[in-house]
Design an enzyme around this catalytic site. Structure first.
Site, PDB file in Angstrom:
ATOM      1  N   GLU A  89       0.814  -1.213   0.000  1.00 19.74           N
ATOM      2  CA  GLU A  89       0.000   0.000   0.000  1.00 19.74           C
ATOM      3  C   GLU A  89       0.847   1.264   0.000  1.00 19.74           C
ATOM      4  O   GLU A  89       0.421   2.312  -0.486  1.00 19.74           O
ATOM      5  CB  GLU A  89      -0.965   0.010   1.189  1.00 19.74           C
ATOM      6  CG  GLU A  89      -2.066  -1.049   1.106  1.00 19.74           C
ATOM      7  CD  GLU A  89      -1.634  -2.409   1.624  1.00 19.74           C
ATOM      8  OE1 GLU A  89      -0.424  -2.600   1.912  1.00 19.74           O
ATOM      9  OE2 GLU A  89      -2.501  -3.295   1.753  1.00 19.74           O
ATOM     10  N   PHE A  97     -10.947  -7.708  14.398  1.00 19.19           N
ATOM     11  CA  PHE A  97      -9.882  -8.152  13.506  1.00 19.19           C
ATOM     12  C   PHE A  97      -9.541  -7.044  12.505  1.00 19.19           C
ATOM     13  O   PHE A  97     -10.426  -6.515  11.840  1.00 19.19           O
ATOM     14  CB  PHE A  97     -10.308  -9.427  12.768  1.00 19.19           C
ATOM     15  CG  PHE A  97      -9.258  -9.899  11.793  1.00 19.19           C
ATOM     16  CD1 PHE A  97      -8.002 -10.298  12.242  1.00 19.19           C
ATOM     17  CD2 PHE A  97      -9.511  -9.914  10.431  1.00 19.19           C
ATOM     18  CE1 PHE A  97      -7.035 -10.709  11.345  1.00 19.19           C
ATOM     19  CE2 PHE A  97      -8.544 -10.322   9.527  1.00 19.19           C
ATOM     20  CZ  PHE A  97      -7.299 -10.718   9.994  1.00 19.19           C
ATOM     21  N   GLN A  98      -8.284  -6.715  12.418  1.00 17.92           N
ATOM     22  CA  GLN A  98      -7.775  -5.667  11.521  1.00 17.92           C
ATOM     23  C   GLN A  98      -8.422  -4.310  11.758  1.00 17.92           C
ATOM     24  O   GLN A  98      -8.620  -3.542  10.831  1.00 17.92           O
ATOM     25  CB  GLN A  98      -7.917  -6.096  10.053  1.00 17.92           C
ATOM     26  CG  GLN A  98      -7.024  -7.293   9.742  1.00 17.92           C
ATOM     27  CD  GLN A  98      -6.873  -7.560   8.269  1.00 17.92           C
ATOM     28  OE1 GLN A  98      -7.786  -7.308   7.486  1.00 17.92           O
ATOM     29  NE2 GLN A  98      -5.721  -8.094   7.880  1.00 17.92           N
ATOM     30  N   LYS A 151     -17.113  -1.235   6.806  1.00 13.70           N
ATOM     31  CA  LYS A 151     -17.566  -2.200   5.805  1.00 13.70           C
ATOM     32  C   LYS A 151     -19.073  -2.135   5.589  1.00 13.70           C
ATOM     33  O   LYS A 151     -19.552  -2.160   4.451  1.00 13.70           O
ATOM     34  CB  LYS A 151     -17.146  -3.610   6.250  1.00 13.70           C
ATOM     35  CG  LYS A 151     -17.364  -4.662   5.199  1.00 13.70           C
ATOM     36  CD  LYS A 151     -16.690  -5.985   5.591  1.00 13.70           C
ATOM     37  CE  LYS A 151     -16.821  -6.984   4.448  1.00 13.70           C
ATOM     38  NZ  LYS A 151     -16.112  -8.240   4.725  1.00 13.70           N
ATOM     39  N   MET A 161      24.134   8.723   1.651  1.00 11.65           N
ATOM     40  CA  MET A 161      24.028  10.010   2.331  1.00 11.65           C
ATOM     41  C   MET A 161      24.368   9.878   3.818  1.00 11.65           C
ATOM     42  O   MET A 161      25.014  10.745   4.401  1.00 11.65           O
ATOM     43  CB  MET A 161      22.622  10.590   2.143  1.00 11.65           C
ATOM     44  CG  MET A 161      22.473  12.005   2.658  1.00 11.65           C
ATOM     45  SD  MET A 161      23.666  13.130   1.911  1.00 11.65           S
ATOM     46  CE  MET A 161      22.701  13.832   0.589  1.00 11.65           C
TER      47      MET A 161
HETATM   48  C1  LIG Z   1      12.508   5.636   4.982  1.00 14.42           C
HETATM   49  C2  LIG Z   1      13.796   6.286   5.307  1.00 14.42           C
HETATM   50  N1  LIG Z   1      14.646   5.689   6.162  1.00 14.42           N
HETATM   51  C3  LIG Z   1      15.840   6.269   6.456  1.00 14.42           C
HETATM   52  C4  LIG Z   1      16.183   7.453   5.896  1.00 14.42           C
HETATM   53  C5  LIG Z   1      17.511   8.114   6.226  1.00 14.42           C
HETATM   54  N2  LIG Z   1      18.334   8.195   5.020  1.00 14.42           N
HETATM   55  C6  LIG Z   1      18.443   9.317   4.281  1.00 14.42           C
HETATM   56  S1  LIG Z   1      19.397   9.120   2.934  1.00 14.42           S
HETATM   57  C7  LIG Z   1      19.727   7.524   3.332  1.00 14.42           C
HETATM   58  C8  LIG Z   1      20.621   6.691   2.475  1.00 14.42           C
HETATM   59  C9  LIG Z   1      20.014   6.353   1.186  1.00 14.42           C
HETATM   60  O1  LIG Z   1      20.783   5.366   0.588  1.00 14.42           O
HETATM   61  P1  LIG Z   1      20.600   5.021  -0.939  1.00 14.42           P
HETATM   62  O2  LIG Z   1      19.164   4.792  -1.226  1.00 14.42           O
HETATM   63  O3  LIG Z   1      21.517   3.933  -1.313  1.00 14.42           O
HETATM   64  O4  LIG Z   1      20.980   6.380  -1.650  1.00 14.42           O
HETATM   65  P2  LIG Z   1      22.431   7.097  -1.704  1.00 14.42           P
HETATM   66  O5  LIG Z   1      22.475   8.084  -0.606  1.00 14.42           O
HETATM   67  O6  LIG Z   1      23.466   6.040  -1.531  1.00 14.42           O
HETATM   68  O7  LIG Z   1      22.461   7.733  -3.035  1.00 14.42           O
HETATM   69  C10 LIG Z   1      19.078   7.167   4.514  1.00 14.42           C
HETATM   70  C11 LIG Z   1      19.186   5.845   5.151  1.00 14.42           C
HETATM   71  C12 LIG Z   1      15.245   8.060   5.029  1.00 14.42           C
HETATM   72  N3  LIG Z   1      15.466   9.238   4.460  1.00 14.42           N
HETATM   73  N4  LIG Z   1      14.073   7.443   4.745  1.00 14.42           N
END
Ligand SMILES: Cc1ncc(C[n+]2csc(CCOP(=O)(O)OP(=O)(O)O)c2C)c(N)n1
Ligand SMILES: [Mg+2]
Lengths: 176, 615
Positions: free
Chosen positions: B69, B131-132, B181, B492
């Protein structure tokens, strides 16, 4: 204007909101999510069907107060927000105070209540319930005087407020 | 196939007449049609079964079955951002509804008109921990513009109408409607309401003329004005008006992340991305400005850094439809509350009547900074650098494709290195920074604008959060291209650990699947590119293929995004690419010929923080 213990100004805000399920929840959630401080909050019906009146007492500086007002307006059910922090308001709170007493001290408790134009609304062997209406200061001071008899229970409503004179916080609704 | 079978035994319905008795589910579909909906994303379950039971009667309402979803919410969001029309997603109660939450929160922070429809347990079971059962209106209360639990079938049509109105007007945002529902099954006379009764909702659409005139005066008095263009420009379709203001007032424009593609990069007054990863010259322009005109943006901390020190010399004009944004983060001298398009139309007229304004010296000096210190460029390297991939993507697509980003380093490189020529061609989760957004949002964007090329630019981390939607793309044959910028890291986060946490890498390295094979397993085309020389060819081949393609660009692992203004600091603390001065290979702005960079900014290139990148 009153200043609270944390050095911020104390404001009274009245919000009129439509009586929809969840409306109050939205307002409370907003205060929690944005870290606004509520000192007290009361809610009840108004002169108009399906409208509730919410009185909020908040400690806030000018910019936070502005945010509170604007964020309140973003709640769909909120129709009108008024800051009643000026002088021309009547502000009241009601307190029920259950005070310990015995046959010797009862008269003194009753006398004090009398000075504060409070009423005794219940009497038991070892306690009375004092009902007091007024501004917070008055209630605070009665409570501190009653403390030495032993206070068993306090229930306070929080502030309700209204502008003096013909103008009112609900006026905007007449425009429609 | 199951879908085909359904079509055989169900009579498609034309619209049913108002005034007849219909089931709640029919009323939902009839009302959606009258709201102009022709596409919904969803996944069924027990509490929403009655709605799914009637959906096949409405082939005009195309239902795209997602695999999670969250994918439905992001796809609807991507559709909405790409088209300006509300996106619709559907989920069942409990886990289905809670799976929408991340998508709804994403739409909330970026003001996207998203309509989420959920089933719930029957009215007599509400509050019984059935449920749910999840109190989804409670859960989503702080992340929706408004939400409703509909307890009677006769309330369905008015509620849906209200929901679409709220989602799409004023400052747009997500809404959620929860249908127990039994309400979906009960009968009621269907009436599509002609009017809405919403006393508490009156968005301010037109700016106050006195304040607009003050803004005109400020523009004429300013020496160094700058426009900060935000998402509000695209939301209110104020592209022409923005360009007109820039030209009439001779005002340089810099853009927030979501403000990219509001003005073509080729425009002489467009100076692109500013903020944490914006260019030196754009940030320098803001830092030195004596007048800042924020339009449809909210002075977010990623754009502004330390609020109290932002644009320290500037008078502030803030044009926004949401009065609560004025003065929320950054001081404001001239507020104008209203829809960006309306406000700019009047502002432009007034400014023209006053003879416009000229700021030639100021504009020239920013052009000079841009030449001297482009800041954003691709370092010379034999290896496959991620920035190189984004540059090539920009080149091959001529900056005309819709780029839908995920979140991370690749997102910032896509903001920096792609030359956005066309309007509304950059889609990104700005406010919430939701990893997993990019790919499903690209599916939605492609479905909304099927004639345009759509590339999802994703990280190897984020892609794995929603890559199950490959099955959706294959099943529906959605021609979306995915560029994985595969650095083997949560890049990042790794960069922040390198720069700000003593170089200590903690839980950021990933061993990944073979993405190309994975794509093939889903029935999509999978490709892998490891050499610089193959990038262009690979991109062209991916684009020549009709259908979903996943390209795994295996790039240098430990590249950093520069420039960077560390969180909570100011433009004066900007850190540039450590070897900016050494060599420059390519840049889409192509203004570098032989110029030796001047060192006049307050920036420092922080050699000690270079980390362990071996070059
Ligand atoms: C759902 C979620 N979890 C954690 C983060 C924290 N976060 C920001 S950038 C990042 C790394 C992203 O890694 P990747 O998708 O490999 O992209 P890259 O930075 O390597 O280009 C994380 C873990 C986030 N923004 N969103
Ligand atoms: Mg990565």
């Amino acid at each position: 204007m009153a200043v609270s213990a944390n050095g911020l100004e104390r404001h009274t805000i009245v919000a009129l909101l439509e009586d929809e399920p969840g409306a109050l929840n939205r307002v409370v959630s907003l205060f929690r999510a944005r870290g606004f401080n509520i000192a007290s909050m009361t809610v009840g019906p108004t002169e108009t069907a399906n409208l509730s009146r919410l009185t909020l007492v908040v400690d806030a500086d000018e910019s936070v107060l502005e945010q509170i007002t604007k964020q309140l307006y973003k709640v769909i059910e909120v129709l009108k927000v008024t800051d009643l922090s000026e002088d021309k308001v009547v502000a009241r709170e009601l307190a029920l105070i259950k005070v310990s007493c015995n046959s010797q001290t009862r008269a003194e408790v009753m006398q004090m209540a009398d000075i504060y134009r409070a009423r005794i609304v219940d009497v038991a062997i070892d306690s009375v319930i004092v009902e007091c209406t007024g501004e917070e200061d008055k209630i605070d001071s009665l409570i501190s005087l009653l403390r030495r008899f032993g206070i068993k229970e306090i229930s306070r409503t929080g502030r309700v407020a209204m502008l003096r004179g013909a103008s009112g916080a609900t006026r905007v609704l007449d425009d429609e | 196939m199951a879908v085909a079978q359904l079509d055989e035994f169900v009579q498609p319905h034309h619209r049913r007449a108002e005034g007849t008795r219909l089931s709640g589910s029919h009323i939902i579909c009839e009302t959606l049609l009258r709201e102009g909906v022709d596409l919904v994303f969803g996944l069924p379950g027990g509490a929403i079964l009655p709605l799914y039971h009637v959906l096949p009667e409405y082939p005009q309402l195309r239902h795209v079955l997602v695999r999670h979803e969250q994918g439905a919410a992001h796809a609807a969001d991507g559709y909405a951002r790409a088209t300006g029309r509300p996106g619709v997603c559907i989920a069942t109660s409990g886990p289905g509804a809670t799976n929408l939450v991340t998508g709804i929160a994403t739409a909330m922070l970026d003001s996207v008109p998203l309509v989420a429809i959920t089933g719930n347990v029957a009215t007599h079971m509400i509050g019984k921990d059935a449920f749910q059962e999840t109190d989804i209106t409670g859960v989503t209360l702080p992340i929706t513009k408004h939400n409703w639990l509909v307890m009677r079938p006769e309330d369905i049509a008015p509620t849906i109408k209200e929901a679409f109105h709220l989602a799409t007007t004023g400052r747009p945002g997500p809404v959620l409607i929860d249908f127990p529902k039994d309400v979906q099954q009960q009968l009621a006379v269907f009436e599509y309401p002609k009017v809405l009764h919403m006393r508490g909702y009156k968005p301010t659409l037109f700016g106050n003329i006195r304040q607009i005139r003050q803004a005109v005066k400020a523009i004429q008095e300013a020496k160094n004005p700058v426009i900060l263009a935000g998402h509000g420009i695209s939301i209110s379709d104020a592209y022409d008006e923005l360009q007109e203001l820039a030209e009439t007032g001779d005002i340089p424009v810099v853009q927030t992340l979501l403000g990219l593609s509001t003005l073509p990069v080729s425009h002489p007054l467009c100076f692109g991305f500013f903020g944490m990863h914006g260019s030196v010259y754009a940030n320098r322009a803001v830092h030195q400005a004596d007048l800042v005109i924020g339009i449809g943006m909210r002075f977010d901390d990623r754009a502004c850094g330390k609020f109290s020190a932002f644009a320290p010399k500037a008078k502030m004009i803030h044009i926004d439809i949401d009065p609560a944004e004025i003065g929320k983060n950054v001081r404001c001298d001239i507020p104008v509350v209203g829809d960006a398009k309306n406000v700019l139309m009047v502002l432009n007229k007034e400014l023209k009547a006053q003879g416009g304004a000229r700021h030639t010296e100021w504009v020239d000096s920013i052009h000079l900074w841009k030449r001297e210190r482009p800041g954003i460029k691709v370092r010379h390297s034999e290896k496959l650098l991620p920035q190189f991939v984004l540059n090539k993507l920009s080149e091959v697509t001529k900056g005309e494709a819709i780029i839908v980003c995920d979140v991370g380093q690749h997102q910032m490189w896509a903001a920096q290195h792609i030359a956005y020529h066309n309007r509304n061609t950059h889609i990104s989760s700005g406010g919430l920074g939701t990893m997993g957004f990019g790919f499903p949002a690209a599916i939605g964007a492609k479905m909304g604008r099927p004639d345009e090329t759509v590339w999802a630019v994703v990280g190897d981390g984020g892609f794995q959060m929603t890559l199950q939607e490959l099955a959706t793309a294959v099943q529906e044959n959605i021609d979306v291209k995915v560029a994985i910028i595969n650095n083997g890291y949560l890049g990042m986060v790794r960069q922040w650990q390198e720069l700000f946490h003593d170089n200590r890498y903690s839980s950021v390295a990933m061993s990944n699947p073979d993405f190309a094979k994975l794509a093939e397993a889903y029935g999509a085309k999978g490709m892998r590119c490891v050499h610089k020389a193959d990038v262009e060819k690979t991109i062209r081949e991916a684009m020549a293929h009709n259908g979903p393609v996943v390209v795994d660009f295996v790039v240098e692992a430990e590249e950093n995004v520069y420039p960077i203004i560390p969180a909570g600091t100011t433009a004066a603390d900007l850190i540039e690419e450590p070897d900016l001065l050494e060599q420059v290979e390519e840049t889409h702005i192509n203004l570098l010929e032989g110029e030796s960079p001047a060192l006049a900014t307050g920036s420092r290139s922080n050699g000690s923080k270079q980390g362990k990148r071996g070059r």
